[in-house]
Design a protein around this motif. Structure first.
Motif, PDB file in Angstrom:
ATOM      1  N   PRO A 128     -26.910   3.088 -10.292  1.00  0.00           N
ATOM      2  CA  PRO A 128     -27.849   2.805  -9.194  1.00  0.00           C
ATOM      3  C   PRO A 128     -27.196   2.736  -7.826  1.00  0.00           C
ATOM      4  CG  PRO A 128     -28.264   1.353 -11.056  1.00  0.00           C
ATOM      5  CD  PRO A 128     -26.975   2.067 -11.346  1.00  0.00           C
ATOM      6  N   GLN A 183     -28.035   5.346  -4.857  1.00  0.00           N
ATOM      7  CA  GLN A 183     -28.543   4.829  -3.589  1.00  0.00           C
ATOM      8  C   GLN A 183     -27.723   5.357  -2.423  1.00  0.00           C
ATOM      9  OE1 GLN A 183     -29.423   0.625  -3.468  1.00  0.00           O
ATOM     10  NE2 GLN A 183     -28.701   0.462  -1.374  1.00  0.00           N
ATOM     11  N   THR A 184     -26.393   5.390  -2.583  1.00  0.00           N
ATOM     12  CA  THR A 184     -25.525   5.925  -1.535  1.00  0.00           C
ATOM     13  C   THR A 184     -25.798   7.409  -1.307  1.00  0.00           C
ATOM     14  OG1 THR A 184     -23.788   4.332  -2.066  1.00  0.00           O
ATOM     15  CG2 THR A 184     -23.129   6.294  -0.843  1.00  0.00           C
ATOM     16  N   ASN A 224     -29.218   7.635   0.625  1.00  0.00           N
ATOM     17  CA  ASN A 224     -29.250   7.072   1.972  1.00  0.00           C
ATOM     18  C   ASN A 224     -28.201   7.651   2.916  1.00  0.00           C
ATOM     19  OD1 ASN A 224     -31.349   5.393   1.273  1.00  0.00           O
ATOM     20  ND2 ASN A 224     -30.062   3.619   0.893  1.00  0.00           N
ATOM     21  N   CYS A 251     -22.652  10.705  -9.340  1.00  0.00           N
ATOM     22  CA  CYS A 251     -23.548   9.566  -9.532  1.00  0.00           C
ATOM     23  C   CYS A 251     -23.674   9.153 -10.999  1.00  0.00           C
ATOM     24  CB  CYS A 251     -24.948   9.886  -8.997  1.00  0.00           C
ATOM     25  SG  CYS A 251     -25.045  10.002  -7.201  1.00  0.00           S
ATOM     26  N   LEU A 262     -32.939   0.005  -6.447  1.00  0.00           N
ATOM     27  CA  LEU A 262     -33.051   0.849  -5.255  1.00  0.00           C
ATOM     28  C   LEU A 262     -34.278   0.483  -4.441  1.00  0.00           C
ATOM     29  CD1 LEU A 262     -32.172   4.300  -6.794  1.00  0.00           C
ATOM     30  CD2 LEU A 262     -30.760   2.980  -5.249  1.00  0.00           C
ATOM     31  N   ARG A 288     -37.055   3.376   1.016  1.00  0.00           N
ATOM     32  CA  ARG A 288     -36.601   3.581   2.387  1.00  0.00           C
ATOM     33  C   ARG A 288     -37.816   3.699   3.274  1.00  0.00           C
ATOM     34  NH1 ARG A 288     -32.852   8.506   3.098  1.00  0.00           N
ATOM     35  NH2 ARG A 288     -32.894   7.844   5.240  1.00  0.00           N
TER      36      ARG A 288
END
Length: 332
Positions: free
Chosen positions: A234, A238-239, A242, A311, A327, A330
């Motif tokens: 996760p 997420q990185t 984003n 990932c 997560l 956004r």
């Protein structure tokens, strides 16, 4: 996060004369089988192509392709949306044609307030008149604010200006909203599948090696598919979402398996411009598997695949429930 299916909504904004109505007609004529509910300020302000009109009731304009148009003349936005969003509705998608003078910030807030449990905001699309953008920006700040609050920006009427001016407009857009995805068009002609959320994108995962599929999208756009039967981490995912996804990716969609760290749920991932969202469901009889499709222009496919490979969770069984990562959505 939620596990409820919602009707996606796209809002079309743009200064007066930018080509919103032309774009709307183009969407309706190329709906790819979607039954679209259209919300407009007033029938008198919009010229739905006469070939699309079948009949009119007090509040509805029936269209020959199965779509329906609703006027806001005597109702609030949430009431107009409610004309399409109800249990058993045949509507697959809602498009709102906003007034050319609508305040973008107010529109974004109003849309979120009107969402409820049956709909979700998919995207805000700003349509710009390439020939008159400078004049519009000088006379009304709304023209630039519409760029700021958009996910996609369409530079329309590029046939009326030199290519150097189009480049300058792109620089202007990036200066105001660096994460906005930019399209160019003549008379609003753009592949509708890039604007509207549709299951057609998921078909690319089934046909990732099929030449026939790639003929379906305009030749200048590319797709890349990713599959993994191993869960993703996760934090790393997420990185990736984003910080690592390039602006050349317009949309992404699919399913994500986060294994034990995601409570063994089936996560539905959607990226629209700069906004990403995860909703969850259950795998049921399906084997947990990550399947993602990305659509964009001039991006490095191999790099996307490498980033996603990174990932993959190297230690899926090392799970501390007190340090779990969920997560977030956004937001704009």
């Amino acid at each position: 996060m939620t596990n409820q299916k919602k009707i996606p909504i796209t809002a079309l904004t743009g200064f007066l004369g930018s080509g919103k109505t032309t774009l709307l007609n183009h969407i309706l004529e190329n709906n790819h089988g979607l039954k679209i509910g259209v919300v407009v300020n007033d029938y008198g302000d919009i010229n739905i192509d006469s070939q699309l009109v079948a009949g009119q009731t007090d509040k509805m304009l029936e269209l020959t392709n199965g779509c329906i148009c609703c006027s806001m003349e005597n109702m609030e936005l949430d009431e107009a949306i409610g004309q399409f969003a109800y249990p058993g509705t045949p509507i697959d998608y809602i498009v709102i044609e906003a007034s050319g003078l609508a305040e973008p910030a107010d529109l974004a807030v109003t849309l979120r307030d009107a969402m409820g449990s049956k709909t979700r905001l998919d995207s805000i699309v700003a349509v710009l008149d390439a020939a008159n953008l400078e004049h519009n920006a000088e006379t009304n700040t709304t023209a630039l604010q519409q760029i700021e609050y958009s996910d996609f920006v369409i530079i329309n009427k590029i046939d009326l200006v030199e290519s150097t001016k189009v480049d300058l407009i792109k620089q202007l857009i990036t200066g105001i909203n660096e994460r906005a995805r930019i399209f160019t068009a003549v008379k609003g002609q753009i592949d509708v599948r890039l604007l509207l959320d549709q299951n057609l994108r998921l078909e690319a995962a089934k046909e990732e090696h099929s030449h026939e599929h790639h003929q379906h999208l305009h030749e200048s756009y590319s797709t890349v598919s990713f599959k993994s039967d191993k869960p993703l981490d996760p934090v790393k995912f997420q990185t990736f979402v984003n910080e690592q996804l390039p602006v050349e990716i317009y949309r992404a969609k699919g399913f994500v398996d986060l294994g034990n760290k995601g409570h063994r749920r089936k996560y539905i991932f959607q990226l629209v411009g700069k906004r990403a969202e995860l909703t969850w469901s259950d795998w049921g009889e399906e084997k947990p598997m990550t399947q993602l499709v990305f659509i964009g222009k001039d991006f490095d496919k191999e790099n996307i695949e490498r980033l996603l490979d990174d990932c993959i969770d190297k230690k899926p069984n090392e799970f501390d429930p007190d340090k779990q990562v969920v997560l977030p959505k956004r937001e704009r």
